[in-house]
Write an enzyme that holds these catalytic residues in place. Structure first.
Site, PDB file in Angstrom:
ATOM      1  N   THR A   1       0.813  -1.199   0.000  1.00 32.87           N
ATOM      2  CA  THR A   1       0.000   0.000   0.000  1.00 32.87           C
ATOM      3  C   THR A   1       0.847   1.249   0.000  1.00 32.87           C
ATOM      4  OG1 THR A   1      -1.774  -1.043   1.205  1.00 32.87           O
ATOM      5  CG2 THR A   1      -1.812   1.312   1.139  1.00 32.87           C
TER       6      THR A   1
ATOM      7  N   CYS B   1       8.863   0.778  -5.209  1.00 33.52           N
ATOM      8  CA  CYS B   1       8.424  -0.089  -4.112  1.00 33.52           C
ATOM      9  C   CYS B   1       7.771  -1.356  -4.655  1.00 33.52           C
ATOM     10  CB  CYS B   1       7.439   0.666  -3.218  1.00 33.52           C
ATOM     11  SG  CYS B   1       6.804  -0.332  -1.856  1.00 33.52           S
TER      12      CYS B   1
ATOM     13  N   SER C   1       4.015   1.500   2.545  1.00 36.20           N
ATOM     14  CA  SER C   1       5.359   1.027   2.207  1.00 36.20           C
ATOM     15  C   SER C   1       6.060   1.901   1.184  1.00 36.20           C
ATOM     16  CB  SER C   1       5.295  -0.414   1.707  1.00 36.20           C
ATOM     17  OG  SER C   1       4.462  -0.501   0.570  1.00 36.20           O
TER      18      SER C   1
ATOM     19  N   LYS D   1      -8.382   1.008  -1.472  1.00 35.06           N
ATOM     20  CA  LYS D   1      -7.938   1.482  -0.168  1.00 35.06           C
ATOM     21  C   LYS D   1      -8.229   2.957   0.059  1.00 35.06           C
ATOM     22  CE  LYS D   1      -4.267  -1.759  -0.950  1.00 35.06           C
ATOM     23  NZ  LYS D   1      -2.855  -1.857  -1.298  1.00 35.06           N
TER      24      LYS D   1
ATOM     25  N   GLY E   1      -8.068   7.352   3.076  1.00 30.21           N
ATOM     26  CA  GLY E   1      -7.238   6.291   2.528  1.00 30.21           C
ATOM     27  C   GLY E   1      -6.547   5.592   3.677  1.00 30.21           C
TER      28      GLY E   1
END
Length: 185
Positions: A12, A171, A137, A44, A58
């Protein structure tokens, strides 16, 4: 099986960008378990309408925990209509002091188009500098990218989308399948 034997949920990236009279919250759709992508199209970022007042939220972290927090936030917003800051502080206080809520592992970005906050389980309600908030992340990557673009002629949504694309390129727990919600002041 102990928690240390179970691979953690990762993933996420959520970003909130305020520019002019508009705030955009964008989030990726990837959910990973260990090194495996479980789902690529999770949603999300959500629009809440307690008492007829729009709020966009969020979340990063455990989905069930985040849904619990969003439900609690809606209750707080219904009790204090149009007062996002107050509702956010009340949620953060409950989260920090309630023995059940203390175990929840998630973070929230919330906005009503006027205010933009990050809410954490440590009792923090943070109003970010430069009108940009990012969690998850890939949050630091998205934050850095958005800060580099915020002074440009790009609108809030374009900044958020480009920042998320950069985070997804860096990421491994972030993908380019975005949910984007826009709200105006």
């Amino acid at each position: 099986m102990s928690n240390s034997d179970f691979p953690g949920w990762h993933g996420t990236t959520i970003i909130g960008v305020r520019k002019g009279n508009e705030v955009v919250v964008a989030g990726d759709g990837q959910v990973s378990l260990g090194q495996t992508v479980i789902k690529g199209s999770a949603r999300k970022v959500r629009r809440l309408t307690p008492g007829g007042h729009d709020v966009v939220a969020g979340f990063a972290g455990s989905t069930a925990d985040a849904f619990t927090l969003l439900e609690r936030l809606e209750v707080k917003l219904e009790a204090t209509p149009g007062q996002l800051a107050r509702a956010s502080v009340e949620l953060a206080k409950d989260w920090r002091t309630d023995k059940y809520l203390q175990k929840l592992e998630a973070m929230l970005i919330v906005t009503d188009g006027q205010e933009l906050f990050i809410i954490t389980g440590a009792g923090d309600v943070l109003e970010p500098e430069h009108g940009i908030a990012a969690i998850g992340s890939g949050g630091n990557y998205a934050l850095a990218a958005a800060r580099g673009m915020i002074e440009s002629d790009l609108d809030a949504e374009t900044v958020a989308r480009k920042a998320m694309a950069i985070a997804a390129d860096i990421c491994v727990y972030t993908n380019g399948n975005l949910t984007v919600e826009r709200i105006s002041a």
